[in-house]
Design a protein around this motif. Sequence first.
Motif, PDB file in Angstrom:
ATOM      1  N   GLN A 104       2.418  -6.676   3.545  1.00  0.00           N
ATOM      2  CA  GLN A 104       1.417  -7.901   4.742  1.00  0.00           C
ATOM      3  C   GLN A 104       0.851  -7.526   5.121  1.00  0.00           C
ATOM      4  O   GLN A 104       0.095  -8.412   5.094  1.00  0.00           O
TER       5      GLN A 104
ATOM      6  N   GLN B 120      11.529 -20.097  16.257  1.00  0.00           N
ATOM      7  CA  GLN B 120      10.281 -19.039  16.278  1.00  0.00           C
ATOM      8  C   GLN B 120       9.608 -19.128  15.328  1.00  0.00           C
ATOM      9  O   GLN B 120       8.479 -19.453  15.472  1.00  0.00           O
ATOM     10  N   GLY B 121      10.142 -19.962  13.910  1.00  0.00           N
ATOM     11  CA  GLY B 121       9.529 -20.518  13.304  1.00  0.00           C
ATOM     12  C   GLY B 121       8.411 -21.611  13.434  1.00  0.00           C
ATOM     13  O   GLY B 121       7.397 -21.653  13.596  1.00  0.00           O
TER      14      GLY B 121
ATOM     15  N   ILE C 275       6.973 -21.514  16.799  1.00  0.00           N
ATOM     16  CA  ILE C 275       5.781 -21.197  17.084  1.00  0.00           C
ATOM     17  C   ILE C 275       4.895 -20.067  16.592  1.00  0.00           C
ATOM     18  O   ILE C 275       3.554 -20.636  16.740  1.00  0.00           O
ATOM     19  N   LEU C 276       5.791 -19.736  15.445  1.00  0.00           N
ATOM     20  CA  LEU C 276       4.831 -19.125  15.033  1.00  0.00           C
ATOM     21  C   LEU C 276       3.449 -19.927  14.145  1.00  0.00           C
ATOM     22  O   LEU C 276       2.586 -19.306  13.586  1.00  0.00           O
ATOM     23  N   SER C 277       3.926 -21.306  13.823  1.00  0.00           N
ATOM     24  CA  SER C 277       3.165 -21.631  12.756  1.00  0.00           C
ATOM     25  C   SER C 277       2.095 -22.155  13.680  1.00  0.00           C
ATOM     26  O   SER C 277       0.851 -22.466  13.031  1.00  0.00           O
TER      27      SER C 277
ATOM     28  N   ILE D 168       0.622 -20.497  16.128  1.00  0.00           N
ATOM     29  CA  ILE D 168      -0.148 -18.746  15.582  1.00  0.00           C
ATOM     30  C   ILE D 168      -0.900 -18.692  14.419  1.00  0.00           C
ATOM     31  O   ILE D 168      -1.877 -18.697  14.012  1.00  0.00           O
ATOM     32  N   ALA D 169       0.196 -19.184  13.484  1.00  0.00           N
ATOM     33  CA  ALA D 169      -0.375 -18.755  12.292  1.00  0.00           C
ATOM     34  C   ALA D 169      -1.307 -19.451  11.641  1.00  0.00           C
ATOM     35  O   ALA D 169      -1.903 -19.859  10.759  1.00  0.00           O
TER      36      ALA D 169
ATOM     37  N   ALA E  69       0.245 -23.935   8.535  1.00  0.00           N
ATOM     38  CA  ALA E  69       0.724 -22.845   8.536  1.00  0.00           C
ATOM     39  C   ALA E  69       2.100 -23.373   9.512  1.00  0.00           C
ATOM     40  O   ALA E  69       3.395 -22.673   9.431  1.00  0.00           O
ATOM     41  N   SER E  70       2.778 -24.588   8.931  1.00  0.00           N
ATOM     42  CA  SER E  70       3.272 -25.478   9.407  1.00  0.00           C
ATOM     43  C   SER E  70       4.703 -25.048   8.094  1.00  0.00           C
ATOM     44  O   SER E  70       6.022 -24.948   8.178  1.00  0.00           O
TER      45      SER E  70
ATOM     46  N   SER F  90       5.142 -21.101   8.260  1.00  0.00           N
ATOM     47  CA  SER F  90       6.024 -20.491   9.218  1.00  0.00           C
ATOM     48  C   SER F  90       7.007 -21.113   9.816  1.00  0.00           C
ATOM     49  O   SER F  90       8.472 -20.583  10.109  1.00  0.00           O
TER      50      SER F  90
ATOM     51  N   SER G  67      10.194 -20.552   6.086  1.00  0.00           N
ATOM     52  CA  SER G  67      10.743 -19.804   6.663  1.00  0.00           C
ATOM     53  C   SER G  67      12.454 -20.275   6.757  1.00  0.00           C
ATOM     54  O   SER G  67      13.705 -19.551   6.783  1.00  0.00           O
TER      55      SER G  67
END
Length: 295
Positions: free
Chosen positions: A39, A138-139, A141-143, A145-146, A235-236, A239, A243
Motif C-alpha cells: 500500500q 466502512q466501505g 464511508i471510505l469511498s 474519503i478515497a 472511489a466507490s 472502496s 471491498s
Amino acid sequence: MSKDAKGISVYLTLSFGLAWLMWVPMVLVGVDPNAPVFQVLLLPGGFAPAIAAILVRKFVTREGFADAGLKPNFRHWRLYLFGWMWTVPIVALIIVLAYVFDLGKPDFTGISFLQSRAPGKEIPAAAQAVVTYVMPLQGAILSLIATFVLWGEEFGWRGYLQSRLYARRPLAGAIATGLIWGVWHFPLILLGYQYPQQPLWGLVVFPVSTVLISIVLGWLRSASDSIWPVCLAHASLNSLGGSWLVLWFTGRADLLWVGILGVLGWIPLGALAVWIVRTGRLKPLKENGATKAAP
C-alpha cells in the motif's frame, strides 16, 4: 506533431513512467499485495496520471486548467449520489449471478476472509463482529474519503486523456482510454492485485472491465462538467464495491469471476454502458463548452 498529439504522448510517457518506476520493482521482488509495504508503494504511483496531466497542461501544451473540471458543480448532486452508490446494485447482481452460474456463495459474516488472512488461528469474537457489521459500512464511508485519493488517477484519465482521444467520438475515446488505463495497471495485476488466484488471466479480464467503466465515468465527466463525481464513482468502485466482494467471497470463490472487475461484472457494467451509449448520454466534452474539439 500537433500540440494535442504531443501532449498526449508526453502524458502517457509520464503516467506510465512514474507509476511503473514504483510498481515494476515490486513485481521483480515479488511484493505480497497483502503486505503493508504494498500500500505504501502503491499510492505514489496512483498519482502519476494527475502529475502527468499537470505537467503537460502547464509546460507542454500550455493550455492551462480551464477545462480540467476542477469546479465541483454541486448542482449536479444527483450525479454525486449516483457516483457514491452506483456499485451497490452491481455488487448485488454479481452475487445473484454467482449463485445462478454456481461460481461461489458469499460468506456475509466475513469469517472466511478472516480465516484466509490468519489460517489455523482462532478468531476473536470482536474481530468477527467487526468484519460482519463494521467493515461493510466502512466501505461506504471510505469511498467518500478515497475520492480525494482517486483524484490522482482521474484528473489524468478523465480530466485530460479521455476528452482528447477521439474528441469528437466519445465512445472511441472511452474504449481507447479504458484499454490504456487497464494496461497501466498490469504490474499490479501481475502481483495478484484484483485477481490473486489467476493474475495472468487478469491481464485479459481487467482491460475489458476498464473499458466498460470508462464509458460510465466518461458520461459522469461530461454530464457534470466536473472531475469530482468521477473521482467519487471510482472511489466507490474500489472502496465500496470492490471491498464488499473481496470480504464476502475470499476463500469462497475465484475473484477473476466474482470480483467487481471480474467476468460476472461485465454483465451489469456492460448493461449500464450500453444504456449510456444507446440513450446518447456519452457526449463529447465540447458539448458542455469545456473543451475545443480536436480534429
